[in-house]
Design an enzyme around this catalytic site. Structure first.
Site, mmCIF file in Angstrom:
data_model
loop_
_atom_site.group_PDB
_atom_site.id
_atom_site.type_symbol
_atom_site.label_atom_id
_atom_site.label_comp_id
_atom_site.label_asym_id
_atom_site.label_seq_id
_atom_site.Cartn_x
_atom_site.Cartn_y
_atom_site.Cartn_z
ATOM 1 C CG ASP A 65 -9.954 16.691 31.735
ATOM 2 O OD1 ASP A 65 -10.520 15.889 32.496
ATOM 3 O OD2 ASP A 65 -9.162 16.324 30.832
ATOM 4 C CE1 TYR A 102 -4.014 14.797 27.939
ATOM 5 C CE2 TYR A 102 -5.167 16.450 29.213
ATOM 6 C CZ TYR A 102 -5.177 15.274 28.485
ATOM 7 O OH TYR A 102 -6.351 14.592 28.305
ATOM 8 C CE LYS A 159 -8.127 13.097 31.651
ATOM 9 N NZ LYS A 159 -7.525 14.285 31.051
ATOM 10 C CG HIS A 189 -4.881 9.293 30.463
ATOM 11 N ND1 HIS A 189 -4.105 10.426 30.505
ATOM 12 C CD2 HIS A 189 -5.694 9.481 29.397
ATOM 13 C CE1 HIS A 189 -4.455 11.251 29.531
ATOM 14 N NE2 HIS A 189 -5.417 10.686 28.845
#
Ligand SMILES: NC(=O)C1=CN([C@@H]2O[C@H](COP(=O)(O)OP(=O)(O)OC[C@H]3O[C@@H](n4cnc5c(N)ncnc54)[C@H](OP(=O)(O)O)[C@@H]3O)[C@@H](O)[C@H]2O)C=CC1
Ligand SMILES: O=C(O)C(=O)[C@@H](O)[C@H](O)C(=O)CO
Length: 281
Positions: A49, A54, A79, A112
């Site tokens: 994930d 990120y 996402k 997200h």
């Protein structure tokens, strides 16, 4: 080390299957991500994930490519970041995500955050529907959507999200939203499943762990699994990566499950989706 555990699959509402346990990479530095994901894949995880937010999609893609596994053996989620809710921007952001991952097809793509104060997530969701129709993603879903956000999608768009990825752990059990998801055929994914470590010294959890000869993290992750949610704990520590997957050879009793669920205190570790409207600069 003993053989990798068999991780059960969950079947999503469009027939796609996803391993119920995966590996999360939030707050793993790009320089550390490839090694962490390779360690997880070596240990037996087959579900990663990540997110554009990120900053480590490239390194996730490199790890999958260098793992020696077939692409189809690893389920990869990413996402759509908060700055790209407008239709054209969402389409372009998905292209970038695939490029960064170095993949032809993604397994699951999520909106997200709903950003109810700034964007129109129905426009975003229509872009997601187009991406699904293109065949370059196998399933689409949402993250941090509350019941009102989902109700609006049901009224104004066509595809029911395959998953809703929300914060869930013993201090925020989210039973109302999980039941709403289930009633609409949406699988719940539990983010921050051990509340970033905050629940691990709770006396109820340590007592159950002591009785079973398991770690507190294993007990909490097992609680999620027996409740039917999908989880992906994060760790950069090899011993914890191995510990967190070894949860399929013991069971919690109904009483254990109820005692952990009763720890709920509505406490978030992350932002509240009804008020979180942050977009990257
Ligand atoms: N959709 C969303 O908005 C969000 C999604 N997520 C997703 O959920 C994933 C997991 O959530 P995350 O916030 O990372 O938090 P987790 O609940 O997975 O906790 C991670 C923390 O717990 C530590 N840890 C991991 N395993 C153990 C263990 N066995 N014993 C003791 N400590 C342990 C890790 O330390 P160390 O690494 O040092 O070992 C790290 O500090 C994310 O990585 C991301 O993929 C997360 C937040 C929001
Ligand atoms: O990890 C995620 O997926 C998140 O969305 C978080 O980073 C979240 O946005 C947050 O914690 C912001 O402070």
């Amino acid at each position: 080390m003993s053989a990798a555990p068999v991780i059960p699959d969950i079947t999503l509402n469009n027939g796609v299957t996803i391993p119920q346990l995966g590996f999360g990479v939030f707050q793993i530095e790009p320089k550390d991500t490839k090694a962490a994901v390779l360690a997880a894949l070596e240990t037996g995880y087959r579900h990663i994930d990540t997110a554009e937010m990120y900053g480590n999609e490239k390194q996730v893609g490199q790890a999958v490519a260098e793992s020696g596994l077939k692409r189809s053996d690893v389920f990869v989620t990413s996402k759509l970041n908060n700055g790209y809710h407008a239709h054209a921007q969402a389409l372009a952001a998905f292209d970038r995500t695939l490029d960064d991952l170095g993949m032809e097809q993604l397994d699951l793509f999520l909106v997200h955050w709903p950003l109810p104060g700034i964007g129109d997530y129905t426009e975003t969701w229509r872009a997601m529907e187009e991406i699904l129709a293109s065949g370059r993603v196998r399933a689409i879903g949402v993250s941090n959507f509350q019941t009102a956000h989902l109700d609006r999608l049901f009224q104004e768009t066509s595809v029911v999200p395959a998953v809703n990825q929300i914060e869930v752990h013993p201090y925020l059990v989210q039973d109302e939203l999980r039941e709403f998801d289930a009633r609409h055929g949406i699988a719940t994914q539990a983010w921050s499943p051990i509340a970033q470590g905050k629940v691990l010294d709770d006396p109820v959890i340590t007592a159950i762990a002591g009785r079973l000869g398991r770690s507190p993290a294993q007990v909490v992750l097992r609680w999620h699994i027996q409740r039917g949610d999908i989880v992906f704990p994060k760790s950069v520590t090899r011993a914890r990566i191995e510990e967190n997957i070894r949860i399929f050879d013991f069971e919690l009793t109904e009483d254990d499950l109820a005692r952990i669920t009763a720890l709920d205190r509505g406490e978030r570790t992350g932002p509240d989706p009804d008020t979180f409207n942050w977009v990257p600069a």
